[in-house]
Design an enzyme around this catalytic site. Structure first.
Site, PDB file in Angstrom:
ATOM      1  N   ASP A   1      -6.101   4.446  -5.564  1.00 29.06           N
ATOM      2  CA  ASP A   1      -5.562   3.248  -4.905  1.00 29.06           C
ATOM      3  C   ASP A   1      -6.096   1.933  -5.475  1.00 29.06           C
ATOM      4  OD1 ASP A   1      -4.112   1.761  -3.200  1.00 29.06           O
ATOM      5  OD2 ASP A   1      -4.994   2.540  -1.353  1.00 29.06           O
TER       6      ASP A   1
ATOM      7  N   GLU B   1      -6.962  -6.748  -3.469  1.00 29.57           N
ATOM      8  CA  GLU B   1      -7.448  -6.082  -2.271  1.00 29.57           C
ATOM      9  C   GLU B   1      -8.826  -5.457  -2.477  1.00 29.57           C
ATOM     10  OE1 GLU B   1      -4.783  -3.005  -0.984  1.00 29.57           O
ATOM     11  OE2 GLU B   1      -6.165  -2.234   0.521  1.00 29.57           O
TER      12      GLU B   1
ATOM     13  N   GLU C   1       0.732   7.352   4.941  1.00 30.19           N
ATOM     14  CA  GLU C   1       0.002   6.465   5.850  1.00 30.19           C
ATOM     15  C   GLU C   1       0.818   6.160   7.102  1.00 30.19           C
ATOM     16  OE1 GLU C   1      -1.134   3.164   3.279  1.00 30.19           O
ATOM     17  OE2 GLU C   1      -2.959   4.219   2.727  1.00 30.19           O
TER      18      GLU C   1
HETATM   19  C1  BDP Z   1      -3.330   0.447   0.227  1.00 31.71           C
HETATM   20  C2  BDP Z   1      -3.379  -0.709   1.176  1.00 31.71           C
HETATM   21  C3  BDP Z   1      -2.343  -0.633   2.253  1.00 31.71           C
HETATM   22  C4  BDP Z   1      -0.985  -0.370   1.633  1.00 31.71           C
HETATM   23  C5  BDP Z   1      -1.050   0.856   0.759  1.00 31.71           C
HETATM   24  C6  BDP Z   1       0.250   1.114   0.020  1.00 31.71           C
HETATM   25  O1  BDP Z   1      -4.665  -0.759   1.753  1.00 31.71           O
HETATM   26  O2  BDP Z   1      -2.362  -1.844   2.972  1.00 31.71           O
HETATM   27  O3  BDP Z   1      -0.017  -0.221   2.607  1.00 31.71           O
HETATM   28  O4  BDP Z   1      -2.035   0.684  -0.214  1.00 31.71           O
HETATM   29  O5  BDP Z   1       0.266   0.879  -1.186  1.00 31.71           O
HETATM   30  O6  BDP Z   1      -4.106   0.123  -0.877  1.00 31.71           O
HETATM   31  O7  BDP Z   1       1.214   1.533   0.606  1.00 31.71           O
END
Ligand code: BDP
Length: 676
Positions: free
Chosen positions: A355, A383, A281
């Protein structure tokens, strides 16, 4: 006037005890309410007074907690002897024995005494007898951590409980006593580490002036057996060290990290280590230099090894340009690296391969890397499960993942060296954003201590400690928890659906979104629904993610209707075990989820007058939000599926309250917790 003032003062003095008793949730499960006289009578005849070994900050904390808790609950402190003893093998374990002269807690270390004390307090909080106690316990996992996704400006990524509790601006000068209460709560469930900053990290935390702040927090957590850790930004040598590269094989980069490690340990001698999110990401990482994840992790591990530090390297990676099914990428990336990591590297793997969804199959890396230490990462903050207003008992979610049979000779729990939970702690008075969300913090700690513990037992303890021992209250709260997670799965993502939440903030349904730049950010990528069918084919005719599991586990997952649309693309008319078609079953499950929230509301309403008004009102209000949002999820989902399949609703099912366009037009630019 003087008389008035005297009266006012008297009135205020009368108010003070009432205010101290306010049930705003701050006390968490450590409420220590006075027991009724008949209950106190149970604990007579156990001697009195605490005998402890020569003080250490941890022994002082232990004695203080016993006095505070037992003093408040029993009005006195029974006879308790704390003994350091080499007969207890585990460094954090303890034994508790009692006879009529009193209670003896033995442990090898002071922190073992602390854990024993909290166990004893729990026993009194839940009204267990103390006269013939003979228990020994020790944590099954060494690493039991909270990961705070807290930014340096106090914004909490995916936080729904206020700002970060770390008041960086005032640290190190102002050491908020709240840090001690945070530590007490964690120690009471055995959590022994905290990563203070977000995995999407900022290199500034590694600057000397910030390390001084971190050291001040560490000093407050230390007596409670909690070490601090930091998320390290892989490109810090460029950003702070002004080096031209962060290549993990470059000698100047290695030297920079080594010097940084030495500096950290000079400031915080018991520093735990680093957590790293790399090449995921948009975060920098070793692949920016064509090096592997092992090269990156090992370089940091070498810098910390002389000081006993560890590196928790996250397996949550997926590439922006990959054509491969996102659910497969972490396994494909890391499995070939089994055995390539230093002994002080631990790979931190999310519970499922996508996730933190309401329901995911277990991550295929568990059991597949026998030569690598693995940690389980769960998300305590909700979340994807309704933020702070929905009741969703994650004890069940984690138990489901931990008890899953990998098909490679053990359960997921059996493959672990540690557990990390993404914290739901914030500056809200009740810490977690809602009273029921405290249960998830509690459960996480208890499961990290013993990943084979039963979530139902943990729920029972939490309910009693948090809402009291009244059987109806504790029984109702436990029943609500037990129903809550499946309810969320049913009204949000039944039958294996996943990642269909609102873009960016993940609040509410957005199944129709299919135009985001990265394919795997789109709900449409995950559900693949059209006029004829729905679901992601992850069998051999599709992405074959199933083949990442051992054959026996793959077979079970492929056959489970709970994961149907995770692993299969199926026609809307597919017959289900219930005798319904897939479409009818989907609608049935949405309705079942909404109905379950209605049941929770009624159950809670039945506790009116039996739970303090302050907490009662808030839980009731949140449940009505949850019911409204459950209906929103159900209606929006059904409206969208019908726009594709044109199928009628099964008999008796209510049509959505609004046309699809109404749901599609909703927008929430200010939803909390968004990534910055
Ligand atoms: C996702 C979240 C994000 C996190 C990412 C992570 O939306 O904000 O940075 O996981 O775990 O679920 O790195």
């Amino acid at each position: 006037m003087p008389l008035f003032r005297t009266l006012l003062l008297a009135a205020l003095l009368l108010l003070v005890p009432a205010m101290a008793q306010a049930e705003d949730g701050y006390a968490l499960w450590l409420r220590y309410r006075p027991l009724a006289p008949a209950e106190q009578a149970k604990y007579r005849g156990l001697g009195s007074g605490i005998v402890a070994p020569a003080g250490s900050p941890t022994v002082d904390a232990t004695v203080g907690e016993l006095q505070r808790g037992l003093g408040a609950m029993l009005g006195r402190t029974p006879g308790i002897t704390l003994v350091r003893s080499n007969r207890i093998a585990d460094p954090e374990g303890y034994a508790i024995r009692s006879d009529k002269r009193g209670i003896r807690i033995e442990a090898r270390s002071d922190v073992g005494l602390l854990y024993g004390a909290f166990r004893l307090l729990r026993m009194v909080q839940t009204l267990q007898p103390l006269d013939h106690v003979n228990i020994a316990d020790a944590p099954k996992l060494k690493l039991r951590l909270l990961d705070h996704w807290d930014n340096l400006d106090r914004h909490v990524e995916r936080g729904y409980s206020g700002e970060s509790i770390w008041d960086w601006q005032k640290l190190p000068g102002w050491k908020d006593p709240r840090y001690t209460d945070y530590a007490r709560a964690n120690a009471s469930v055995g959590i022994n580490g905290a990563v203070l900053n977000n995995v999407n990290s900022n290199a500034d935390i590694l600057r000397p002036e910030w390390l001084a702040k971190v050291a001040a927090v560490a000093e407050m957590l230390r007596p409670w057996g909690i070490k601090v850790y930091l998320s390290a930004r892989f490109s810090a040598p460029i950003e702070l060290g002004k080096l031209p590269t962060a290549d993990p094989l470059d000698p100047s980069v290695r030297a920079w990290w080594k010097a940084k490690g030495d500096e950290i340990y000079r400031t915080i001698p018991d520093f735990g280590g680093f957590l790293v999110k790399a090449n995921s990401e948009g975060q920098p990482g070793p692949q920016d230099y064509k090096r592997s994840h092992a090269d990156g992790a090992n370089m940091l591990a070498d810098a910390l090894a002389p000081h006993g530090g560890i590196v928790m390297w996250r397996a949550f990676v997926y590439a922006s340009d990959a054509k491969e099914d996102r659910a497969k990428q972490a396994y494909d990336e890391f499995r070939p690296l089994d055995g390539a990591f230093r002994p002080n590297v631990i790979l931190q793997v999310k519970n499922g391969p996508v996730d933190f969804q309401p329901r995911e199959p277990f991550h295929p890396l568990f059991g597949a890397m026998p030569k690598t230490r693995l940690m389980f990462e769960g998300q305590i903050t909700k979340e994807y499960l309704g933020f702070a207003t929905h009741i969703a008992w994650l004890g069940d979610l984690w138990e489901e993942a931990l008890s899953a049979d990998t098909g490679r000779g053990s359960t997921v729990a059996g493959t672990l060296s540690g557990m990390a939970g993404v914290s739901n702690v914030g500056s809200d008075r009740n810490w977690s954003g809602s009273h029921f969300d405290q249960a998830n913090w509690y459960a996480f700690g208890r499961l990290a201590w013993d990943p084979q513990a039963r979530a139902a037992d943990i729920a029972g303890d939490w309910a009693r400690m948090t809402f009291g021992n009244d059987r109806e209250v504790a029984g109702t709260v436990t029943a609500m928890l037990a129903a809550s997670r499946q309810a969320v799965v049913d009204y949000m993502t039944p039958l294996g659906l996943h990642h269909v939440m609102g873009t960016g903030h993940h609040y509410g349904p957005a199944l129709w979104v299919g135009d985001l730049a990265r394919p795997e950010w789109n709900p449409a990528y995950y559900h693949r629904a059209d006029a004829r069918g729905i679901g992601f084919d992850r069998t051999s005719t599709g992405s074959n993610a199933l083949a990442q599991y051992a054959p026996e586990a793959a077979r079970r997952l492929a056959e489970s209707e709970d994961y149907l649309l995770w692993f299969h693309h199926a026609p809307w008319q597919r017959p289900m075990r219930s005798g319904r078609t897939l479409w009818d079953e989907l609608v049935f499950r949405y309705d079942r989820g909404v109905a379950a929230v209605g049941t929770m509301r009624r159950q809670w309403a039945g506790l009116a007058g039996k739970v303090d008004a302050e907490r009662f009102e808030q839980v009731a209000a949140f449940l009505s939000i949850q019911e409204e949002e459950a209906r929103w999820w159900r209606d929006a989902s059904i409206a969208y599926w019908q726009s594709l399949n044109r199928l009628p609703l099964p008999a008796g099912a209510a049509p959505p309250a609004h046309p699809l366009a109404w749901y599609q037009a909703l927008s929430f630019p200010y939803a909390p917790g968004q990534a910055k």
